[in-house]
Design a protein around this motif. Sequence first.
Motif, PDB file in Angstrom:
ATOM      1  N   ALA A  64      21.249  42.210   9.528  1.00 50.37           N
ATOM      2  CA  ALA A  64      22.572  41.636   9.772  1.00 50.37           C
ATOM      3  C   ALA A  64      22.471  40.398  10.662  1.00 50.37           C
ATOM      4  CB  ALA A  64      23.485  42.686  10.406  1.00 50.37           C
ATOM      5  N   LEU A  65      21.602  40.474  11.676  1.00 49.03           N
ATOM      6  CA  LEU A  65      21.442  39.321  12.565  1.00 49.03           C
ATOM      7  C   LEU A  65      20.799  38.154  11.828  1.00 49.03           C
ATOM      8  CD1 LEU A  65      21.729  38.092  15.367  1.00 49.03           C
ATOM      9  CD2 LEU A  65      19.500  39.062  15.956  1.00 49.03           C
ATOM     10  N   ARG A  66      19.788  38.428  11.016  1.00 54.06           N
ATOM     11  CA  ARG A  66      19.147  37.347  10.256  1.00 54.06           C
ATOM     12  C   ARG A  66      20.135  36.695   9.288  1.00 54.06           C
ATOM     13  NH1 ARG A  66      14.315  35.093  12.021  1.00 54.06           N
ATOM     14  NH2 ARG A  66      12.992  36.756  12.856  1.00 54.06           N
ATOM     15  N   ARG A  67      20.979  37.512   8.687  1.00 49.71           N
ATOM     16  CA  ARG A  67      21.976  36.951   7.771  1.00 49.71           C
ATOM     17  C   ARG A  67      22.972  36.090   8.543  1.00 49.71           C
ATOM     18  NH1 ARG A  67      24.523  40.903   3.353  1.00 49.71           N
ATOM     19  NH2 ARG A  67      22.312  40.820   2.784  1.00 49.71           N
ATOM     20  N   MET A  68      23.341  36.557   9.733  1.00 45.43           N
ATOM     21  CA  MET A  68      24.246  35.800  10.582  1.00 45.43           C
ATOM     22  C   MET A  68      23.621  34.455  10.955  1.00 45.43           C
ATOM     23  SD  MET A  68      26.020  37.366  14.024  1.00 45.43           S
ATOM     24  CE  MET A  68      26.315  38.947  13.236  1.00 45.43           C
ATOM     25  N   ILE A  69      22.328  34.462  11.261  1.00 45.61           N
ATOM     26  CA  ILE A  69      21.614  33.241  11.616  1.00 45.61           C
ATOM     27  C   ILE A  69      21.673  32.232  10.470  1.00 45.61           C
ATOM     28  CG2 ILE A  69      19.302  32.304  12.038  1.00 45.61           C
ATOM     29  CD1 ILE A  69      18.778  34.941  13.657  1.00 45.61           C
ATOM     30  N   GLU A  70      21.557  32.737   9.244  1.00 50.24           N
ATOM     31  CA  GLU A  70      21.593  31.865   8.071  1.00 50.24           C
ATOM     32  C   GLU A  70      22.994  31.344   7.774  1.00 50.24           C
ATOM     33  OE1 GLU A  70      19.974  34.093   4.862  1.00 50.24           O
ATOM     34  OE2 GLU A  70      17.943  34.199   5.705  1.00 50.24           O
ATOM     35  N   GLU A  71      23.995  32.185   8.030  1.00 51.58           N
ATOM     36  CA  GLU A  71      25.345  31.850   7.583  1.00 51.58           C
ATOM     37  C   GLU A  71      26.199  31.168   8.643  1.00 51.58           C
ATOM     38  OE1 GLU A  71      26.936  35.550   6.208  1.00 51.58           O
ATOM     39  OE2 GLU A  71      25.708  35.574   4.385  1.00 51.58           O
ATOM     40  N   LYS A  72      25.940  31.416   9.916  1.00 56.72           N
ATOM     41  CA  LYS A  72      26.763  30.859  10.983  1.00 56.72           C
ATOM     42  C   LYS A  72      26.048  29.700  11.670  1.00 56.72           C
ATOM     43  CE  LYS A  72      29.492  34.919  12.295  1.00 56.72           C
ATOM     44  NZ  LYS A  72      30.818  34.285  12.367  1.00 56.72           N
ATOM     45  N   GLU A  73      26.802  28.661  11.979  1.00 57.94           N
ATOM     46  CA  GLU A  73      26.198  27.540  12.696  1.00 57.94           C
ATOM     47  C   GLU A  73      25.851  27.954  14.121  1.00 57.94           C
ATOM     48  OE1 GLU A  73      26.853  22.775  13.563  1.00 57.94           O
ATOM     49  OE2 GLU A  73      28.583  24.006  12.955  1.00 57.94           O
ATOM     50  N   PHE A  74      26.772  28.679  14.759  1.00 59.79           N
ATOM     51  CA  PHE A  74      26.549  29.177  16.114  1.00 59.79           C
ATOM     52  C   PHE A  74      26.862  30.666  16.155  1.00 59.79           C
ATOM     53  CE2 PHE A  74      28.306  24.799  16.584  1.00 59.79           C
ATOM     54  CZ  PHE A  74      27.129  24.167  16.979  1.00 59.79           C
ATOM     55  N   ILE A  75      26.081  31.391  16.939  1.00 62.41           N
ATOM     56  CA  ILE A  75      26.319  32.822  17.143  1.00 62.41           C
ATOM     57  C   ILE A  75      26.721  33.013  18.591  1.00 62.41           C
ATOM     58  CG2 ILE A  75      25.255  35.121  17.157  1.00 62.41           C
ATOM     59  CD1 ILE A  75      23.384  34.094  14.937  1.00 62.41           C
ATOM     60  N   TYR A  76      27.943  33.501  18.800  1.00 61.02           N
ATOM     61  CA  TYR A  76      28.477  33.675  20.148  1.00 61.02           C
ATOM     62  C   TYR A  76      28.315  35.131  20.594  1.00 61.02           C
ATOM     63  CZ  TYR A  76      30.495  29.007  20.001  1.00 61.02           C
ATOM     64  OH  TYR A  76      30.654  27.634  19.937  1.00 61.02           O
ATOM     65  N   THR A  77      27.773  35.301  21.794  1.00 61.20           N
ATOM     66  CA  THR A  77      27.582  36.635  22.348  1.00 61.20           C
ATOM     67  C   THR A  77      28.128  36.684  23.773  1.00 61.20           C
ATOM     68  OG1 THR A  77      25.469  36.463  23.556  1.00 61.20           O
ATOM     69  CG2 THR A  77      25.344  36.600  21.142  1.00 61.20           C
ATOM     70  N   ALA A  78      28.327  37.902  24.256  1.00 63.96           N
ATOM     71  CA  ALA A  78      28.621  38.119  25.674  1.00 63.96           C
ATOM     72  C   ALA A  78      27.675  39.190  26.179  1.00 63.96           C
ATOM     73  CB  ALA A  78      30.076  38.533  25.888  1.00 63.96           C
ATOM     74  N   GLY A  79      27.449  39.176  27.484  1.00 65.00           N
ATOM     75  CA  GLY A  79      26.450  40.059  28.075  1.00 65.00           C
ATOM     76  C   GLY A  79      26.984  41.449  28.380  1.00 65.00           C
ATOM     77  N   ALA A  80      26.290  42.465  27.900  1.00 66.15           N
ATOM     78  CA  ALA A  80      26.635  43.857  28.193  1.00 66.15           C
ATOM     79  C   ALA A  80      25.635  44.429  29.179  1.00 66.15           C
ATOM     80  CB  ALA A  80      26.629  44.689  26.921  1.00 66.15           C
ATOM     81  N   TYR A  81      26.121  45.321  30.035  1.00 62.17           N
ATOM     82  CA  TYR A  81      25.249  45.986  30.996  1.00 62.17           C
ATOM     83  C   TYR A  81      25.295  47.500  30.843  1.00 62.17           C
ATOM     84  CZ  TYR A  81      29.827  46.100  33.221  1.00 62.17           C
ATOM     85  OH  TYR A  81      31.168  46.263  33.450  1.00 62.17           O
ATOM     86  N   ASP A  82      26.166  47.998  29.951  1.00 61.79           N
ATOM     87  CA  ASP A  82      26.213  49.413  29.613  1.00 61.79           C
ATOM     88  C   ASP A  82      26.925  49.552  28.273  1.00 61.79           C
ATOM     89  OD1 ASP A  82      28.921  49.095  30.163  1.00 61.79           O
ATOM     90  OD2 ASP A  82      28.935  50.422  31.901  1.00 61.79           O
ATOM     91  N   ALA A  83      27.018  50.788  27.782  1.00 58.91           N
ATOM     92  CA  ALA A  83      27.600  51.018  26.461  1.00 58.91           C
ATOM     93  C   ALA A  83      29.072  50.633  26.415  1.00 58.91           C
ATOM     94  CB  ALA A  83      27.412  52.484  26.060  1.00 58.91           C
ATOM     95  N   LEU A  84      29.813  50.914  27.481  1.00 54.91           N
ATOM     96  CA  LEU A  84      31.242  50.604  27.488  1.00 54.91           C
ATOM     97  C   LEU A  84      31.482  49.104  27.425  1.00 54.91           C
ATOM     98  CD1 LEU A  84      34.161  51.539  27.670  1.00 54.91           C
ATOM     99  CD2 LEU A  84      33.929  51.570  30.179  1.00 54.91           C
ATOM    100  N   SER A  85      30.739  48.328  28.218  1.00 60.59           N
ATOM    101  CA  SER A  85      30.913  46.873  28.158  1.00 60.59           C
ATOM    102  C   SER A  85      30.512  46.350  26.782  1.00 60.59           C
ATOM    103  CB  SER A  85      30.119  46.180  29.268  1.00 60.59           C
ATOM    104  OG  SER A  85      28.734  46.461  29.172  1.00 60.59           O
ATOM    105  N   GLY A  86      29.517  46.969  26.153  1.00 61.54           N
ATOM    106  CA  GLY A  86      29.134  46.586  24.796  1.00 61.54           C
ATOM    107  C   GLY A  86      30.274  46.798  23.808  1.00 61.54           C
ATOM    108  N   LYS A  87      30.957  47.932  23.926  1.00 61.99           N
ATOM    109  CA  LYS A  87      32.096  48.213  23.042  1.00 61.99           C
ATOM    110  C   LYS A  87      33.217  47.209  23.266  1.00 61.99           C
ATOM    111  CE  LYS A  87      33.208  52.559  22.110  1.00 61.99           C
ATOM    112  NZ  LYS A  87      32.654  52.846  20.775  1.00 61.99           N
TER     113      LYS A  87
END
Length: 289
Positions: A6-29
């Motif tokens: 999924a990440l590789r496909r995103m790399i191919e299809e999206k010009e930029f991939i935006y993320t935010a930093g998680a420090y535990d499961a709840l922040s990830g959700k």
Amino acid sequence: MRKTTALRRMIEEKEFIYTAGAYDALSGKMIERAGFDAVFTTGFGVSASFLGLPDAELYTATENLMVVQNISNAVDVPVIADADTGYGNAINVMRTVRSFENAGIAGITLEDQLVPKRCPLGITTKPELIPIEEGIAKIKAAVDARTDPDFVIIGRTDAEGDEAVERANAYIEAGADFIQPLSYVNGDEYGLVKFGKSIKAPISLQMIKYAENGLPEELLREMNCKFVHFPLVSLLLTSAAIQKGLNEVVTTRKTKEIQGDMMTLNEFKEIIGFKEIEELQEKYLSAKV
């Protein structure tokens, strides 16, 4: 679909991939719920949340792995994990890569500081780096260790100026898919443009220095940027809200004045999947023997 794919496909299809930093499961959700493309785990945040200590590689590889695996299990989007220095030499890096890959992580960052590392945020001395030859060997070991070719390896260099360019291109030659520079040691955003144009792969940019005002996509494009990370926003937002609210409660002994700042219990239960658990309990635990 595997999260690596999924990440590789995103790399191919999206010009930029935006993320935010998680420090535990709840922040990830929360990050996934907000609509970010992927989750980027922050060693700074993991150390602060898990140990209440600065990011000086004080947690172990096993402790970090436990946290990032919980994050990956909690979300459907790909997770890119901060794997620090790989927790040792090139042989240690091989085990680290296999462990994170087996945990369902879509990619990792590996940095070229000495072990144990120093946190580059707020220290007065420059981080000490391993020799470039050792950095190359660790990237090669990481590439050889992965069993899934879609698993992303981001080589991070804490060097600056011409040395950063030299190391970045050497890590790319060794097999790194992307390069993550330290934005605050490479001058302003135009220094990063110069850096990005001088290396042979796209960059993974931590927006620590530029988070407040952001960067226009035109500049990101000139930098040859693929990943745009906001690593500390979740941690600092949460910490500020908790401290503000608790200060109010300890003074007033009630929560009425902060109700508007709090999520309702029902909203929170929805986020952590209470309904799904109740349905499973009804299905499996209410059956008559």
